[in-house]
Scaffold this motif. Structure first.
Motif, PDB file in Angstrom:
ATOM      1  N   GLY A  47      10.296  -1.510  -1.515  1.00 40.71           N
ATOM      2  CA  GLY A  47       8.884  -1.633  -1.287  1.00 40.71           C
ATOM      3  C   GLY A  47       7.672  -0.831  -2.110  1.00 40.71           C
ATOM      4  N   PHE A  48       8.321   0.136  -2.874  1.00 42.62           N
ATOM      5  CA  PHE A  48       7.612   1.020  -3.736  1.00 42.62           C
ATOM      6  C   PHE A  48       7.706   0.693  -5.125  1.00 42.62           C
ATOM      7  N   TYR A  49       8.386  -0.371  -5.482  1.00 40.43           N
ATOM      8  CA  TYR A  49       8.570  -0.952  -6.741  1.00 40.43           C
ATOM      9  C   TYR A  49       9.264  -0.062  -7.515  1.00 40.43           C
ATOM     10  N   SER A 110       8.092   6.184   3.945  1.00 39.39           N
ATOM     11  CA  SER A 110       8.968   5.195   3.643  1.00 39.39           C
ATOM     12  C   SER A 110       8.207   3.745   4.374  1.00 39.39           C
ATOM     13  N   VAL A 111       6.864   3.789   4.749  1.00 41.33           N
ATOM     14  CA  VAL A 111       6.346   2.684   5.237  1.00 41.33           C
ATOM     15  C   VAL A 111       6.379   1.499   4.378  1.00 41.33           C
ATOM     16  N   THR A 112       7.253   0.513   4.351  1.00 37.02           N
ATOM     17  CA  THR A 112       7.226  -0.498   3.421  1.00 37.02           C
ATOM     18  C   THR A 112       7.427  -1.933   4.561  1.00 37.02           C
ATOM     19  N   HIS A 117       6.711 -10.798   3.848  1.00 37.08           N
ATOM     20  CA  HIS A 117       6.278 -10.637   5.417  1.00 37.08           C
ATOM     21  C   HIS A 117       4.866  -9.747   5.697  1.00 37.08           C
ATOM     22  N   ARG A 118       4.107  -9.517   4.731  1.00 36.66           N
ATOM     23  CA  ARG A 118       3.122  -8.685   4.556  1.00 36.66           C
ATOM     24  C   ARG A 118       1.984  -9.491   5.561  1.00 36.66           C
ATOM     25  N   ARG A 119       1.154  -8.762   5.998  1.00 37.18           N
ATOM     26  CA  ARG A 119      -0.261  -9.141   6.869  1.00 37.18           C
ATOM     27  C   ARG A 119       0.154  -9.894   7.906  1.00 37.18           C
ATOM     28  N   ILE A 122       3.232  -6.287  11.191  1.00 40.18           N
ATOM     29  CA  ILE A 122       4.325  -5.636  11.091  1.00 40.18           C
ATOM     30  C   ILE A 122       4.265  -4.104  10.904  1.00 40.18           C
ATOM     31  N   ALA A 123       3.392  -3.658   9.852  1.00 39.88           N
ATOM     32  CA  ALA A 123       3.151  -2.334   9.527  1.00 39.88           C
ATOM     33  C   ALA A 123       2.482  -1.730  10.901  1.00 39.88           C
ATOM     34  N   ARG A 124       1.672  -2.293  11.580  1.00 41.01           N
ATOM     35  CA  ARG A 124       0.918  -1.855  12.789  1.00 41.01           C
ATOM     36  C   ARG A 124       1.932  -1.539  13.648  1.00 41.01           C
ATOM     37  N   VAL A 143       1.613  13.128  10.408  1.00 41.53           N
ATOM     38  CA  VAL A 143       0.918  13.644   9.267  1.00 41.53           C
ATOM     39  C   VAL A 143       1.861  12.553   8.042  1.00 41.53           C
ATOM     40  N   LEU A 144       1.103  12.291   7.113  1.00 41.86           N
ATOM     41  CA  LEU A 144       1.674  11.445   6.099  1.00 41.86           C
ATOM     42  C   LEU A 144       0.807  11.768   4.953  1.00 41.86           C
ATOM     43  N   THR A 145       1.502  11.442   3.797  1.00 42.13           N
ATOM     44  CA  THR A 145       0.795  11.174   2.345  1.00 42.13           C
ATOM     45  C   THR A 145       0.811   9.470   2.159  1.00 42.13           C
ATOM     46  N   VAL A 146      -0.223   9.150   1.563  1.00 46.31           N
ATOM     47  CA  VAL A 146      -0.567   7.923   1.522  1.00 46.31           C
ATOM     48  C   VAL A 146      -0.740   7.048  -0.039  1.00 46.31           C
ATOM     49  N   SER A 147      -0.344   5.809   0.040  1.00 42.27           N
ATOM     50  CA  SER A 147      -0.494   5.057  -1.231  1.00 42.27           C
ATOM     51  C   SER A 147      -2.068   4.865  -1.351  1.00 42.27           C
ATOM     52  N   GLU A 148      -2.586   4.331  -0.114  1.00 44.95           N
ATOM     53  CA  GLU A 148      -3.728   3.873  -0.269  1.00 44.95           C
ATOM     54  C   GLU A 148      -4.593   4.303   0.703  1.00 44.95           C
ATOM     55  N   ALA A 149      -5.699   4.922   0.371  1.00 44.50           N
ATOM     56  CA  ALA A 149      -6.774   5.343   1.410  1.00 44.50           C
ATOM     57  C   ALA A 149      -7.321   4.499   2.727  1.00 44.50           C
ATOM     58  N   THR A 150      -6.958   3.295   2.427  1.00 48.08           N
ATOM     59  CA  THR A 150      -7.732   2.419   3.368  1.00 48.08           C
ATOM     60  C   THR A 150      -6.666   1.825   4.436  1.00 48.08           C
ATOM     61  N   ILE A 151      -5.681   2.274   4.583  1.00 45.63           N
ATOM     62  CA  ILE A 151      -4.530   1.775   5.407  1.00 45.63           C
ATOM     63  C   ILE A 151      -4.571   2.489   6.854  1.00 45.63           C
ATOM     64  N   GLY A 153      -6.451   4.875   8.582  1.00 46.66           N
ATOM     65  CA  GLY A 153      -7.532   5.492   9.318  1.00 46.66           C
ATOM     66  C   GLY A 153      -7.454   4.571  10.901  1.00 46.66           C
ATOM     67  N   ARG A 154      -6.990   3.179  10.679  1.00 46.37           N
ATOM     68  CA  ARG A 154      -7.189   2.531  11.920  1.00 46.37           C
ATOM     69  C   ARG A 154      -6.086   3.094  12.673  1.00 46.37           C
ATOM     70  N   PHE A 155      -5.281   3.756  12.526  1.00 47.80           N
ATOM     71  CA  PHE A 155      -4.219   4.477  13.436  1.00 47.80           C
ATOM     72  C   PHE A 155      -4.400   5.987  13.672  1.00 47.80           C
TER      73      PHE A 155
HETATM   74  C1  LIG Z   1       3.202   6.883   4.707  1.00 53.18           C
HETATM   75  C2  LIG Z   1       3.708   5.769   3.535  1.00 53.18           C
HETATM   76  O1  LIG Z   1       4.681   5.587   3.632  1.00 53.18           O
HETATM   77  S1  LIG Z   1       2.511   5.230   2.540  1.00 53.18           S
HETATM   78  C3  LIG Z   1       2.990   3.765   1.794  1.00 53.18           C
HETATM   79  C4  LIG Z   1       2.409   2.514   2.309  1.00 53.18           C
HETATM   80  N1  LIG Z   1       3.353   1.542   1.666  1.00 53.18           N
HETATM   81  C5  LIG Z   1       2.934   0.712   0.613  1.00 53.18           C
HETATM   82  O2  LIG Z   1       1.944   1.265  -0.010  1.00 53.18           O
HETATM   83  C6  LIG Z   1       4.164  -0.277   0.011  1.00 53.18           C
HETATM   84  C7  LIG Z   1       3.442  -1.394  -0.412  1.00 53.18           C
HETATM   85  N2  LIG Z   1       2.705  -2.078   0.592  1.00 53.18           N
HETATM   86  C8  LIG Z   1       3.157  -2.504   2.080  1.00 53.18           C
HETATM   87  O3  LIG Z   1       4.467  -2.231   2.262  1.00 53.18           O
HETATM   88  C9  LIG Z   1       2.667  -3.193   2.985  1.00 53.18           C
HETATM   89  O4  LIG Z   1       1.407  -3.791   2.427  1.00 53.18           O
HETATM   90  C10 LIG Z   1       2.014  -2.121   3.939  1.00 53.18           C
HETATM   91  C11 LIG Z   1       2.897  -1.266   4.566  1.00 53.18           C
HETATM   92  C12 LIG Z   1       0.783  -1.267   3.276  1.00 53.18           C
HETATM   93  C13 LIG Z   1       1.184  -3.073   4.926  1.00 53.18           C
HETATM   94  O5  LIG Z   1       1.930  -3.551   5.913  1.00 53.18           O
HETATM   95  P1  LIG Z   1       1.658  -5.140   6.586  1.00 53.18           P
HETATM   96  O6  LIG Z   1       2.723  -5.386   7.647  1.00 53.18           O
HETATM   97  O7  LIG Z   1       1.038  -6.137   5.717  1.00 53.18           O
HETATM   98  O8  LIG Z   1       0.392  -4.549   7.264  1.00 53.18           O
HETATM   99  P2  LIG Z   1      -0.048  -4.991   8.818  1.00 53.18           P
HETATM  100  O9  LIG Z   1      -0.193  -6.479   8.665  1.00 53.18           O
HETATM  101  O10 LIG Z   1       0.551  -4.622  10.018  1.00 53.18           O
HETATM  102  O11 LIG Z   1      -1.591  -4.581   8.713  1.00 53.18           O
HETATM  103  C14 LIG Z   1      -1.960  -3.607   9.803  1.00 53.18           C
HETATM  104  C15 LIG Z   1      -3.528  -3.488   9.533  1.00 53.18           C
HETATM  105  O12 LIG Z   1      -3.670  -2.775   8.248  1.00 53.18           O
HETATM  106  C16 LIG Z   1      -4.564  -3.594   7.281  1.00 53.18           C
HETATM  107  N3  LIG Z   1      -3.868  -3.315   5.952  1.00 53.18           N
HETATM  108  C17 LIG Z   1      -2.597  -3.838   5.579  1.00 53.18           C
HETATM  109  N4  LIG Z   1      -2.307  -3.511   4.355  1.00 53.18           N
HETATM  110  C18 LIG Z   1      -3.545  -2.862   3.928  1.00 53.18           C
HETATM  111  C19 LIG Z   1      -3.751  -2.389   2.563  1.00 53.18           C
HETATM  112  N5  LIG Z   1      -3.203  -2.291   1.558  1.00 53.18           N
HETATM  113  N6  LIG Z   1      -5.259  -1.870   2.483  1.00 53.18           N
HETATM  114  C20 LIG Z   1      -6.052  -1.924   3.701  1.00 53.18           C
HETATM  115  N7  LIG Z   1      -5.792  -2.390   4.575  1.00 53.18           N
HETATM  116  C21 LIG Z   1      -4.412  -2.860   4.754  1.00 53.18           C
HETATM  117  C22 LIG Z   1      -4.412  -5.118   7.725  1.00 53.18           C
HETATM  118  O13 LIG Z   1      -5.585  -5.692   7.528  1.00 53.18           O
HETATM  119  C23 LIG Z   1      -4.291  -4.783   9.284  1.00 53.18           C
HETATM  120  O14 LIG Z   1      -5.484  -4.336   9.662  1.00 53.18           O
HETATM  121  P3  LIG Z   1      -6.015  -4.498  11.302  1.00 53.18           P
HETATM  122  O15 LIG Z   1      -4.658  -4.434  12.178  1.00 53.18           O
HETATM  123  O16 LIG Z   1      -6.951  -3.608  11.756  1.00 53.18           O
HETATM  124  O17 LIG Z   1      -6.652  -6.092  11.290  1.00 53.18           O
END
Ligand SMILES: CC(=O)SCCNC(=O)CCNC(=O)[C@H](O)C(C)(C)COP(=O)(O)OP(=O)(O)OC[C@H]1O[C@@H](n2cnc3c(N)ncnc32)[C@H](O)[C@@H]1OP(=O)(O)O
Length: 442
Positions: A47-49, A110-112, A117-119, A122-124, A143-151, A153-155
């Motif tokens: 998941g993290f390449y 380890s959120v991957t 299966h993305r979008r 599942i992550a939600r 608490v967590l550290t993030v790969s992207e700052a956009t993911i 906030g919605r939680f």
């Molecule tokens: C704490 C940590 O582990 S940080 C590491 C996060 N993991 C990674 O960066 C590894 C690579 N990425 C991934 O594995 C996946 O793309 C994930 C985990 C980031 C997202 O998984 P998905 O199952 O695609 O997300 P899901 O479909 O549940 O989306 C949930 C919401 O987040 C949004 N979202 C998902 N990925 C992203 C993103 N990369 N950037 C911005 N928004 C995102 C979706 O639009 C959705 O929004 P909404 O529910 O408000 O409409």
């Protein structure tokens, strides 16, 4: 066998049912099932390449997860049904708070979700289940550290501690700081590895935002794990002992040549931990005095390093990056605010909006001159004289460690003053004299 009760906190039935409707299985990883654990680790690294680990590496790399709660989503219709299509890990940790206090936090990592299966939400599902598990465990924070700052906030997560990367032009950075009693020793890294956690425990008491480190993280930092050993040769270690011979700090660094000019080595500091101001000064002075060096770089430092004020030319200490690092999600406002110290006596009313229905409500925070505080839900009107603010749970998470000012958030339109001057009054109470910082990734 799980080693701790929190590892058995189940995934919520409604989350499992929602994913089951889409043909997916959501559940905990069985820590007694070696094959399942190995498949979970492979999915996490993928998941993290990261590189796919060979069979010999699996046991070592899985070690820290034995103390975590692991969940996964499986797709039984996939070509490789044994490997999860989504992973998450979590564990309770101590989070340092202002006033040399701490609070329990639910760390999530380890959120991957597999690219296939993305979008699809599942992550939600994973995140909502984690917040439910954190609350079931009784943690006032996630608490967590993030790969992207956009993911996140919605939680309800928001940045609460920040870090800076520095590049120091060593020859311009002549040391002008104190020259403490005590000695810097070049030491053998395996011996220092044993002393390091105790030094770090003392060092982090004063730094809001730090969390517990775990044994394999230490081993890796000292290049003692199978995957880090190849880099062991270049790792240098120094320790500062105070005038009584007590170890009070250490630094780990690597030195690399830059082309054929031997006067221009680059030093990368991988760790500098000081339990006392003397240790901090002595270790930085040691690094700035190294011969044949032109540049020192270091990541994950404070945004407010004393070092800047300890050199002849402050511009020699260049900030190359400042970033949000620790993200926090407040889950229990009264418990969280009882677990930090305060800078001043005061009375704050917080109208907290939380669309997820977790932390919302009106709260009264009362702090005394000794730095203690009590926070209770408030049914009625704000008491006369209290500073009154309206904000959402994310803004509250950012304010909590004192790293973001209420005045800045008011200026940004992220909080609303319900009484005149409420933001300045809140800053007087909530500010932290030490900038919040988290010095590790997790
Ligand atoms: C704490 C940590 O582990 S940080 C590491 C996060 N993991 C990674 O960066 C590894 C690579 N990425 C991934 O594995 C996946 O793309 C994930 C985990 C980031 C997202 O998984 P998905 O199952 O695609 O997300 P899901 O479909 O549940 O989306 C949930 C919401 O987040 C949004 N979202 C998902 N990925 C992203 C993103 N990369 N950037 C911005 N928004 C995102 C979706 O639009 C959705 O929004 P909404 O529910 O408000 O409409």
């Amino acid at each position: 066998m799980p080693r701790h009760p929190f590892q058995s906190v189940p995934v919520p039935a409604h989350q499992a049912a929602a994913l089951a409707e889409r043909g997916l299985r959501f559940g905990l990883v069985d820590l007694d099932d070696e094959a399942q654990c190995a498949a979970w680790l492979r999915a996490d690294l993928r998941g993290f390449y990261g590189d796919d680990p060979d069979d010999g590496e699996i046991a070592d790399r899985f070690t820290p997860f034995r103390d975590s709660r692991l969940a996964a989503v499986w797709d039984d219709s996939a070509a490789d049904p044994a490997t999860p299509v989504a992973t998450v890990s979590s564990w309770p940790t101590r989070l340092t708070t202002p006033g040399e206090r701490d609070v329990e936090a639910w760390a999530i990592s380890s959120v991957t979700v597999a690219p296939t299966h993305r979008r699809r939400g599942i992550a939600r599902g994973l995140l909502e289940a984690e917040l439910a598990a954190a609350r079931a465990h009784g943690a006032p924070f996630a608490v967590l550290t993030v790969s992207e700052a956009t993911i996140y906030g919605r939680f309800g997560f928001s940045p609460a501690a920040f870090t800076a990367s520095l590049a120091i032009e060593q020859r311009r950075a002549t040391w002008t700081g104190p020259v403490p009693d005590g000695r810097v020793h070049l030491v053998e890294r395996t011996a220092l590895r044993q002393q390091a956690p105790d030094i770090e425990r003392r060092a982090r008491r004063g730094v809001p935002g730090e969390i517990d480190r775990w044994p394999r993280l230490w081993d890796r930092m000292f290049a003692l794990t199978a995957d880090s050993k190849k880099d062991a040769g270049s790792l240098r270690a120094v320790r500062f002992d105070d005038a009584d011979g007590e170890p009070q700090g250490f630094a780990l660094y690597r030195v690399a040549e830059q082309g054929s000019d031997f006067t221009k080595h680059r030093v990368t500091v991988t760790e500098l931990i000081a339990a006392t101001p003397d240790a901090y000064a002595a270790l930085w002075r040691y690094l700035l005095d190294l011969d044949l060096v032109s540049e020192i770089t270091v990541d994950l430092r404070s945004v407010d390093e004393p070092l800047r004020w300890q050199v002849a030319d402050a511009r020699a200490v260049r900030t190359t990056d400042v970033t949000d690092h620790l993200w926090a999600r407040i889950l229990d406002v009264p418990a969280a605010f009882a677990a930090r110290g305060y800078a001043a006596e005061g009375s704050l009313v917080l109208d907290v909006d939380d669309p997820d229905g977790i932390a919302g409500g009106r709260y009264l925070l009362t702090t005394d001159a000794d730095g203690a505080g009590e926070c209770v839900p408030l049914d009625g009107d704000a008491p006369a004289g209290a500073a009154h603010l309206a904000l959402d749970a994310r803004a509250l998470g950012s304010l909590y460690l004192g790293g973001v000012s209420a005045s800045t958030f008011a200026a940004a339109g992220r909080i609303t003053e319900q009484s005149p001057g409420a933001a300045v009054a809140a800053d007087a109470v909530l500010r932290s004299p030490i900038a919040p910082r988290l010095s590790i990734w997790f």
